[in-house]
Design a protein around this motif. Structure first.
Motif, mmCIF file in Angstrom:
data_model
loop_
_atom_site.group_PDB
_atom_site.id
_atom_site.type_symbol
_atom_site.label_atom_id
_atom_site.label_comp_id
_atom_site.label_asym_id
_atom_site.label_seq_id
_atom_site.Cartn_x
_atom_site.Cartn_y
_atom_site.Cartn_z
ATOM 1 N N ALA A 60 0.782 -1.401 -0.094
ATOM 2 C CA ALA A 60 0.102 -0.097 -0.075
ATOM 3 C C ALA A 60 0.719 1.249 -0.089
ATOM 4 O O ALA A 60 0.547 2.202 -0.616
ATOM 5 N N GLU A 61 1.944 1.136 0.673
ATOM 6 C CA GLU A 61 2.820 2.191 0.870
ATOM 7 C C GLU A 61 3.546 2.529 -0.531
ATOM 8 O O GLU A 61 3.811 3.869 -1.064
ATOM 9 N N HIS A 67 2.192 9.268 -5.397
ATOM 10 C CA HIS A 67 1.342 10.705 -4.943
ATOM 11 C C HIS A 67 2.490 11.321 -4.281
ATOM 12 O O HIS A 67 2.229 12.415 -4.201
ATOM 13 N N VAL A 68 3.116 10.753 -3.476
ATOM 14 C CA VAL A 68 3.797 11.487 -2.362
ATOM 15 C C VAL A 68 4.958 11.971 -3.305
ATOM 16 O O VAL A 68 5.482 12.862 -3.274
ATOM 17 N N ARG A 72 6.093 16.077 -3.862
ATOM 18 C CA ARG A 72 7.359 16.673 -3.835
ATOM 19 C C ARG A 72 7.729 17.487 -5.042
ATOM 20 O O ARG A 72 8.327 18.647 -4.935
ATOM 21 N N ARG A 73 7.380 16.929 -6.048
ATOM 22 C CA ARG A 73 7.810 17.626 -7.556
ATOM 23 C C ARG A 73 6.963 18.909 -7.505
ATOM 24 O O ARG A 73 7.253 20.024 -8.054
ATOM 25 N N ALA A 133 0.064 10.654 2.788
ATOM 26 C CA ALA A 133 0.467 11.226 1.582
ATOM 27 C C ALA A 133 -0.074 12.537 1.296
ATOM 28 O O ALA A 133 0.581 13.650 1.258
ATOM 29 N N HIS A 134 -1.366 12.887 1.863
ATOM 30 C CA HIS A 134 -1.876 14.176 1.458
ATOM 31 C C HIS A 134 -1.359 15.140 2.392
ATOM 32 O O HIS A 134 -0.748 16.470 2.088
#
Length: 207
Positions: A60-61, A67-68, A72-73, A133-134
């Motif tokens: 899951a991670e 998305h993480v 960052r980008r 992640a959000h």
């Protein structure tokens, strides 16, 4: 170690994380959540299972790592926008750039993709990682906004502005993603621009 070597190592780590994440997403969409193992993901990314474990605690991670990385980008893209560009123009351009389809892509969504994506996002473990992640993406964006606007580090509890703007951007992005995943046909970029146009207009009452 030279600075260049450190930068190259970090870039390679990010590339490996992204490759594992993309493999995890592709396999789970094709086979279903219960039919994909960590070993499968590692093999698809041409790395060992041990390497996978060095980057992620679970699949899951790994799935949500894309998305993480996108968050960052987005923060990096905002920092790179022209200094004289209005903040919201810079924000929208930084966000949308992360979702533009790759060159040569016509945006066609494979048959069965929408249903598979809905099933994947319904997995409790994935939902938990999306929540994390959000939060990470919002923190990164807060700091980038604070730097750009000269409103502090973004971590000062008394400095509300960058935190508030980042929260609004995060909410808009989340709304667009939720809407798009219900019918993921074509690029999400036009929907993102529509969402942020309404936010920038102050969300006037509907006609």
């Amino acid at each position: 170690m030279a600075t260049g070597e450190g930068g190259l190592r970090e870039r390679k780590k990010r590339e490996t994380r992204y490759a594992l994440s993309q493999a995890a997403i592709r396999l789970t969409l094709e086979r279903g959540w219960d039919n994909v193992s960590v070993e499968d993901i590692a093999a698809a990314a041409n790395v060992s299972e041990r390497t996978f474990r060095n980057y992620f605690a679970n699949k899951a991670e790994a799935i949500v790592a894309t998305h993480v990385e996108r968050g960052r980008r987005t923060a990096e893209a905002l920092r790179a926008r022209p200094a004289d560009e209005p903040l919201w123009d810079a924000l929208v351009n930084a966000v949308v750039a992360q979702f533009e389809p790759p060159p040569g892509s016509d945006g066609t969504v494979p048959t069965g993709y929408p249903a598979a994506l809905q099933r994947l996002l319904a997995e409790p473990a994935v939902q938990y990682e999306v929540f994390r992640a959000h939060a990470t993406a919002q923190d990164d964006l807060t700091n980038a906004i604070a730097t750009r606007t000269g409103t502090g580090t973004g971590t000062d509890p008394g400095d509300l502005y960058p935190q508030l703007v980042a929260a609004v951007v995060s909410a808009g992005l989340g709304t667009a993603l939720t809407r798009w995943t219900q019918n993921p046909t074509g690029s999400i970029a036009p929907l993102l621009r529509e969402v942020f146009d309404q936010i920038r207009a102050g969300l006037p009452a509907p006609r």
